[in-house]
Write an enzyme that holds these catalytic residues in place. Structure first.
Site, PDB file in Angstrom:
ATOM      1  N   LYS A  31       0.876  -1.231   0.129  1.00  0.00           N
ATOM      2  CA  LYS A  31       0.115  -0.105   0.013  1.00  0.00           C
ATOM      3  C   LYS A  31       1.118   1.297  -0.108  1.00  0.00           C
ATOM      4  O   LYS A  31       2.058   1.383   0.360  1.00  0.00           O
ATOM      5  CB  LYS A  31      -1.058   0.027   1.244  1.00  0.00           C
ATOM      6  CG  LYS A  31      -0.286   0.207   2.586  1.00  0.00           C
ATOM      7  CD  LYS A  31       0.117   1.519   2.995  1.00  0.00           C
ATOM      8  CE  LYS A  31       1.098   1.315   4.388  1.00  0.00           C
ATOM      9  NZ  LYS A  31       1.736   2.546   4.833  1.00  0.00           N
ATOM     10  N   ASP A  45      -1.788  -2.008  10.803  1.00  0.00           N
ATOM     11  CA  ASP A  45      -2.101  -1.895   9.393  1.00  0.00           C
ATOM     12  C   ASP A  45      -2.809  -3.069   8.926  1.00  0.00           C
ATOM     13  O   ASP A  45      -3.274  -2.887   7.745  1.00  0.00           O
ATOM     14  CB  ASP A  45      -0.779  -1.494   8.785  1.00  0.00           C
ATOM     15  CG  ASP A  45      -0.439  -0.038   8.763  1.00  0.00           C
ATOM     16  OD1 ASP A  45      -1.225   0.729   9.035  1.00  0.00           O
ATOM     17  OD2 ASP A  45       0.515   0.301   8.078  1.00  0.00           O
TER      18      ASP A  45
HETATM   19  O1  C5P Z   1       0.613  -1.630  15.719  1.00  0.00           O
HETATM   20  P1  C5P Z   1       1.947  -1.845  15.272  1.00  0.00           P
HETATM   21  O2  C5P Z   1       2.800  -3.020  15.783  1.00  0.00           O
HETATM   22  O3  C5P Z   1       2.106  -2.151  13.558  1.00  0.00           O
HETATM   23  O4  C5P Z   1       2.766  -0.540  15.314  1.00  0.00           O
HETATM   24  C1  C5P Z   1       4.132  -0.301  15.392  1.00  0.00           C
HETATM   25  C2  C5P Z   1       4.412   0.932  16.142  1.00  0.00           C
HETATM   26  O5  C5P Z   1       4.409   1.879  15.531  1.00  0.00           O
HETATM   27  C3  C5P Z   1       3.916   0.953  17.593  1.00  0.00           C
HETATM   28  O6  C5P Z   1       4.658   0.292  18.432  1.00  0.00           O
HETATM   29  C4  C5P Z   1       4.086   2.651  17.858  1.00  0.00           C
HETATM   30  O7  C5P Z   1       5.289   2.941  18.483  1.00  0.00           O
HETATM   31  C5  C5P Z   1       3.940   2.968  16.283  1.00  0.00           C
HETATM   32  N1  C5P Z   1       2.415   3.449  16.186  1.00  0.00           N
HETATM   33  C6  C5P Z   1       1.945   4.499  16.612  1.00  0.00           C
HETATM   34  N2  C5P Z   1       0.418   4.886  16.479  1.00  0.00           N
HETATM   35  C7  C5P Z   1      -0.165   3.889  15.400  1.00  0.00           C
HETATM   36  C8  C5P Z   1       0.324   3.007  14.839  1.00  0.00           C
HETATM   37  C9  C5P Z   1       1.806   2.510  15.060  1.00  0.00           C
HETATM   38  O8  C5P Z   1       2.430   5.113  17.565  1.00  0.00           O
HETATM   39  N3  C5P Z   1      -1.306   4.423  14.882  1.00  0.00           N
END
Ligand code: C5P
Length: 295
Positions: free
Chosen positions: A16, A140
């Site tokens: 994406k 995501d």
């Molecule tokens: O949810 P995911 O593990 O993919 O997110 C990775 C990192 O990206 C999180 O640990 C955080 O530091 C950051 N993040 C965030 N806010 C979001 C998505 C991701 O701060 N909405």
């Protein structure tokens, strides 16, 4: 032992870009409240799932971790636990989507793992049924069960499918350095947000913007100043819009069609270490036909 042969499952996992990305603030759980528009592009990894007595995972790119930190392995273990069975499968990943690139490669692979293993294990779960598991694997991941053009709110995991935006061709610039999402969010230093503030900010949707801004751009450029030159280079060769995708490091330019994007790519004046790739956007119907061939 089973007495019938389970066929292998092979799936494409599409990348994406973010058409726009607004960061509304920091939430009490440490994540950031987002309002983003996702768009599927024609760039994909391939995953193959075969029956096996235990879980194994391999990847043709040796730089990628293949232990429990990989989102594919996390997805396999989570789905098995929820289904009350063992996570037995042989999973192979052919990596084509650059990682640390803001193109959602790891999340796309995770979603494909949920779909592929649901098929391999005969669970026959629909994308709507897999979505809550996908959200637990990563913010995501739910988008990659839907594809096309979609709005993501909350952590990015609440997906609202939108009518397909007009097709476009993108010139992706792939820097030789990855960017780590948590570091980019940290560099942003967004103020904390109350739930009611988040709700009121969301009343002004980004969905009217075909190609809008990315609030993470400045933070990413503060970590990697070379990114700014890439956006400028894309504007110089006629991109309608030139933006960072997600938390980077990919910068992409938008063009009306593939020939315009190809012509622009040939005029770029950039060091050879910056990869280039021209890809069309994919509609939801194209995505679903190619990503879920039997569904
Ligand atoms: O949810 P995911 O593990 O993919 O997110 C990775 C990192 O990206 C999180 O640990 C955080 O530091 C950051 N993040 C965030 N806010 C979001 C998505 C991701 O701060 N909405």
């Amino acid at each position: 032992m089973t007495d019938r042969v389970t066929p292998d499952v092979s799936l494409e996992a599409f990348a994406k870009v973010n058409r726009s990305l607004r960061v509304l603030g920091t939430r009490a759980d440490g994540y950031h409240e987002l309002d983003t528009l996702f768009q599927t592009i024609d760039l994909s990894d391939r995953l193959t799932f075969e029956p096996a007595d235990e879980l194994s995972f391999s990847c043709d790119d040796g730089r990628l971790p293949t232990d429990d930190s990989n989102l594919v392995v996390k997805s396999a273990r989570l789905l098995a636990r929820e289904a009350g069975r063992s996570a037995a499968a042989r999973i192979r990943l052919e990596k084509r989507i650059p990682f640390g690139a803001g193109l959602g490669g790891g999340s796309a692979d995770a979603a494909a793992a949920l779909v592929g293993l649901s098929t391999l294990w005969g669970l026959s779960l629909r994308p709507e049924e897999l979505a809550p598991l996908a959200a637990r694997v990563g913010s995501d991941v739910p988008f990659f069960l839907v594809g096309g053009t979609a709005r993501g709110t909350g952590r990015g995991e609440r997906i609202e499918p939108l009518p397909d935006a007009p097709a476009a061709a993108l010139l992706l610039l792939l820097p030789p350095f990855p960017l780590a999402t948590p570091e980019v969010f940290r560099a942003l230093g967004a103020p904390s947000l109350t739930p009611s503030e988040a709700a009121s900010n969301l009343r002004a949707p980004v969905s009217g913007e075909l190609w809008g801004g990315n609030d993470l751009e400045e933070a990413a450029e503060s970590l990697e100043p070379r990114l700014r030159g890439l956006r400028e280079a894309l504007s110089k060769v006629g991109a309608m819009s030139a933006r960072l995708s997600g938390s980077g490091s990919t910068v992409f330019g938008v063009f009306a069609d593939l020939s315009a994007a190809d012509a622009a790519a040939s005029r770029l004046d950039l060091p050879a270490e910056v990869g280039r790739r021209v890809v069309p956007t994919l509609s939801r119907a194209e995505f679903q036909r190619r990503a879920f061939p039997s569904g």
